[in-house]
Design a protein around this motif. Structure first.
Motif, PDB file in Angstrom:
ATOM      1  N   GLY A   1     -50.722 -21.836  52.661  1.00 23.79           N
ATOM      2  CA  GLY A   1     -51.305 -22.083  51.352  1.00 23.79           C
ATOM      3  C   GLY A   1     -50.878 -21.014  50.357  1.00 23.79           C
ATOM      4  N   TRP A   2     -51.435 -21.143  49.135  1.00 24.48           N
ATOM      5  CA  TRP A   2     -51.106 -20.169  48.100  1.00 24.48           C
ATOM      6  C   TRP A   2     -51.638 -18.780  48.445  1.00 24.48           C
ATOM      7  N   PHE A   3     -52.940 -18.740  48.812  1.00 27.26           N
ATOM      8  CA  PHE A   3     -53.569 -17.442  49.094  1.00 27.26           C
ATOM      9  C   PHE A   3     -54.269 -17.413  50.444  1.00 27.26           C
ATOM     10  N   SER A   4     -54.017 -18.391  51.284  1.00 30.99           N
ATOM     11  CA  SER A   4     -54.709 -18.437  52.579  1.00 30.99           C
ATOM     12  C   SER A   4     -53.751 -18.947  53.644  1.00 30.99           C
ATOM     13  N   CYS A   5     -54.135 -18.720  54.898  1.00 28.30           N
ATOM     14  CA  CYS A   5     -53.353 -19.182  56.046  1.00 28.30           C
ATOM     15  C   CYS A   5     -54.335 -19.583  57.149  1.00 28.30           C
ATOM     16  N   ASP A   6     -54.448 -20.904  57.412  1.00 25.33           N
ATOM     17  CA  ASP A   6     -55.415 -21.402  58.391  1.00 25.33           C
ATOM     18  C   ASP A   6     -54.851 -21.253  59.806  1.00 25.33           C
ATOM     19  N   TYR A   7     -55.515 -21.942  60.757  1.00 23.36           N
ATOM     20  CA  TYR A   7     -55.125 -21.823  62.162  1.00 23.36           C
ATOM     21  C   TYR A   7     -53.709 -22.335  62.379  1.00 23.36           C
ATOM     22  N   LEU A   8     -53.375 -23.489  61.790  1.00 19.55           N
ATOM     23  CA  LEU A   8     -52.033 -24.049  61.945  1.00 19.55           C
ATOM     24  C   LEU A   8     -50.972 -23.126  61.348  1.00 19.55           C
ATOM     25  N   CYS A   9     -51.277 -22.552  60.183  1.00 21.83           N
ATOM     26  CA  CYS A   9     -50.340 -21.621  59.541  1.00 21.83           C
ATOM     27  C   CYS A   9     -50.140 -20.374  60.401  1.00 21.83           C
ATOM     28  N   THR A  10     -51.234 -19.852  60.959  1.00 20.38           N
ATOM     29  CA  THR A  10     -51.137 -18.658  61.798  1.00 20.38           C
ATOM     30  C   THR A  10     -50.318 -18.930  63.052  1.00 20.38           C
ATOM     31  N   ARG A  11     -50.512 -20.120  63.652  1.00 22.06           N
ATOM     32  CA  ARG A  11     -49.748 -20.472  64.843  1.00 22.06           C
ATOM     33  C   ARG A  11     -48.260 -20.591  64.524  1.00 22.06           C
ATOM     34  N   ASN A  12     -47.932 -21.238  63.397  1.00 20.97           N
ATOM     35  CA  ASN A  12     -46.528 -21.365  62.997  1.00 20.97           C
ATOM     36  C   ASN A  12     -45.898 -20.007  62.675  1.00 20.97           C
ATOM     37  N   LYS A  13     -46.695 -19.115  62.106  1.00 21.93           N
ATOM     38  CA  LYS A  13     -46.183 -17.774  61.808  1.00 21.93           C
ATOM     39  C   LYS A  13     -45.870 -17.019  63.097  1.00 21.93           C
ATOM     40  N   GLN A  14     -46.751 -17.161  64.098  1.00 22.37           N
ATOM     41  CA  GLN A  14     -46.512 -16.501  65.367  1.00 22.37           C
ATOM     42  C   GLN A  14     -45.274 -17.059  66.060  1.00 22.37           C
ATOM     43  N   ARG A  15     -45.072 -18.373  65.980  1.00 15.48           N
ATOM     44  CA  ARG A  15     -43.881 -18.977  66.566  1.00 15.48           C
ATOM     45  C   ARG A  15     -42.619 -18.486  65.854  1.00 15.48           C
ATOM     46  N   MET A  16     -42.700 -18.321  64.537  1.00 16.22           N
ATOM     47  CA  MET A  16     -41.545 -17.828  63.793  1.00 16.22           C
ATOM     48  C   MET A  16     -41.192 -16.403  64.215  1.00 16.22           C
ATOM     49  N   LYS A  17     -42.207 -15.556  64.406  1.00 16.36           N
ATOM     50  CA  LYS A  17     -41.951 -14.182  64.845  1.00 16.36           C
ATOM     51  C   LYS A  17     -41.347 -14.145  66.239  1.00 16.36           C
ATOM     52  N   GLU A  18     -41.841 -15.021  67.140  1.00 17.69           N
ATOM     53  CA  GLU A  18     -41.278 -15.075  68.483  1.00 17.69           C
ATOM     54  C   GLU A  18     -39.826 -15.534  68.455  1.00 17.69           C
ATOM     55  N   ALA A  19     -39.520 -16.524  67.612  1.00 18.01           N
ATOM     56  CA  ALA A  19     -38.135 -16.993  67.491  1.00 18.01           C
ATOM     57  C   ALA A  19     -37.243 -15.894  66.921  1.00 18.01           C
ATOM     58  N   GLU A  20     -37.742 -15.146  65.937  1.00 17.07           N
ATOM     59  CA  GLU A  20     -36.961 -14.045  65.371  1.00 17.07           C
ATOM     60  C   GLU A  20     -36.723 -12.947  66.404  1.00 17.07           C
ATOM     61  N   ALA A  21     -37.731 -12.682  67.260  1.00 15.80           N
ATOM     62  CA  ALA A  21     -37.562 -11.666  68.301  1.00 15.80           C
ATOM     63  C   ALA A  21     -36.487 -12.088  69.302  1.00 15.80           C
ATOM     64  N   VAL A  22     -36.459 -13.371  69.656  1.00 17.97           N
ATOM     65  CA  VAL A  22     -35.440 -13.867  70.583  1.00 17.97           C
ATOM     66  C   VAL A  22     -34.052 -13.760  69.954  1.00 17.97           C
ATOM     67  N   LEU A  23     -33.947 -14.127  68.673  1.00 18.81           N
ATOM     68  CA  LEU A  23     -32.664 -14.045  67.978  1.00 18.81           C
ATOM     69  C   LEU A  23     -32.173 -12.596  67.894  1.00 18.81           C
ATOM     70  N   ASN A  24     -33.075 -11.698  67.568  1.00 16.40           N
ATOM     71  CA  ASN A  24     -32.685 -10.286  67.484  1.00 16.40           C
ATOM     72  C   ASN A  24     -32.225  -9.741  68.832  1.00 16.40           C
ATOM     73  N   GLU A  25     -32.880 -10.186  69.905  1.00 16.59           N
ATOM     74  CA  GLU A  25     -32.478  -9.731  71.239  1.00 16.59           C
ATOM     75  C   GLU A  25     -31.093 -10.259  71.607  1.00 16.59           C
ATOM     76  N   ILE A  26     -30.833 -11.525  71.261  1.00 11.92           N
ATOM     77  CA  ILE A  26     -29.509 -12.091  71.549  1.00 11.92           C
ATOM     78  C   ILE A  26     -28.433 -11.373  70.739  1.00 11.92           C
ATOM     79  N   ARG A  27     -28.722 -11.113  69.466  1.00  8.04           N
ATOM     80  CA  ARG A  27     -27.750 -10.408  68.626  1.00  8.04           C
ATOM     81  C   ARG A  27     -27.533  -8.977  69.104  1.00  8.04           C
ATOM     82  N   LYS A  28     -28.604  -8.333  69.548  1.00  6.94           N
ATOM     83  CA  LYS A  28     -28.466  -6.973  70.055  1.00  6.94           C
ATOM     84  C   LYS A  28     -27.558  -6.932  71.277  1.00  6.94           C
ATOM     85  N   GLU A  29     -27.731  -7.898  72.157  1.00  3.53           N
ATOM     86  CA  GLU A  29     -26.872  -7.966  73.332  1.00  3.53           C
ATOM     87  C   GLU A  29     -25.431  -8.269  72.935  1.00  3.53           C
TER      88      GLU A  29
END
Length: 308
Positions: free
Chosen positions: A117-145
């Motif tokens: 949302g504009w100024f809020s993040c509900d349960y679905l938004c929080t879950r999607n944000k966590q998935r995005m961070k996990e995907a970024e962590a995997v990408l960074n690990e692959i690039r680091k290798e």
């Protein structure tokens, strides 16, 4: 009485002619005489020698950079064994895995932004944000290798090899092009605003052209010097990726930095020299025209009739 009047008129004309000739002589003495082309070359040469003697570090870095460019060339060629080892290590980098991980990051980021949302993040938004961070962590690990394996392959080639020299050149030309683009873009805006001020202040065309020329030289100096600074800051990461010993790393870093400094300095010298040559040529034309005009005035005063 008539004879006295003629004598007075003759005296006045003679006095007027003498005053005009004296005034022209003073103007001729006050006129600035530009040096000839040969004298100008000797002046520039003496100035360059004097600057080199007073600034030994700068002149030494310039000469060392030119020597480094001549000696290093395009780098040492890889042997057959080095080429085979280099290619074998580079082939172990899983580019497909990095591509798939990048797609997952893009999809997770899109889902997160769609549920935010504009100024809020509900349960679905929080879950999607966590998935995005996990995907970024995997990408960074692959690039680091991947970067680690690439660094191992570069260590086989060496920083002075054609691989290292080519990568260094590509980095320099990238920043050099960005510096020139900045100078051209800034000069275009400066010309536009200076033209607007010229119309409001009723400046002459010559004055406007000189101001634009000075501003263009300043913009190119700023752009290329900033490009040189960014290149030197980014150069160490390239040198470090080849895993050289400390002595080799310092030697290549100093040599490449001095070479970049020598090239940028030569480019700026050429630009300033061309600008100075153009201004000198225009000044010589103005000086020649002024001499012709003064000669005609002097001839006109000398041929003026006298009354005795």
């Amino acid at each position: 009485q008539e004879q006295n009047q003629i004598t007075t008129n003759s005296h006045l004309h003679s006095t007027s002619n003498q005053y005009s000739i004296s005034k022209m002589n003073r103007q001729r003495q006050q006129q600035i005489v530009l040096p000839s082309v040969s004298d100008m070359g000797s002046i520039v040469a003496r100035g360059a020698v004097s600057f080199a003697k007073k600034n030994k570090v700068i002149s030494g870095s310039y000469l060392f950079g030119i020597l480094f460019l001549v000696l290093i060339g395009s780098g040492t060629k890889l042997s057959m064994d080095q080429t085979r080892q280099y290619n074998n290590i580079m082939n172990t980098i899983d580019l497909d895995a990095e591509f798939r991980a990048s797609n997952r990051v893009a999809q997770a980021n899109q889902a997160y932004r769609a549920s935010k949302g504009w100024f809020s993040c509900d349960y679905l938004c929080t879950r999607n944000k966590q998935r995005m961070k996990e995907a970024e962590a995997v990408l960074n690990e692959i690039r680091k290798e991947g970067y680690a394996r690439m660094s191992d392959a570069k260590s086989v080639a060496g920083v002075f090899s054609e691989v290292g020299v080519t990568e260094t050149k590509d980095l320099f030309w990238s920043y050099f092009a960005q510096g020139k683009a900045f100078a051209k873009r800034q000069s275009m805006w400066d010309m536009m605003f200076m033209g607007i001020r010229k119309m409001s202040r009723d400046e002459s065309t010559m004055e406007y052209m000189m101001k634009v020329l000075i501003q263009v030289l300043i913009n190119f100096s700023m752009g290329l010097l900033m490009a040189l600074a960014f290149f030197i800051f980014g150069l160490w990461s390239i040198v470090r990726s080849y895993q050289p010993n400390p002595l080799t790393a310092v030697a290549f870093f100093i040599g490449a930095s001095c070479a970049a400094f020598a090239f940028v300095s030569t480019y700026l010298f050429a630009i300033f020299g061309a600008a100075a040559g153009g201004v000198y040529g225009m000044a010589k034309v103005v000086e020649s025209n002024a001499r012709i005009d003064n000669g005609r005035r002097h001839q006109g005063v000398g041929n003026r009739p006298h009354f005795d």
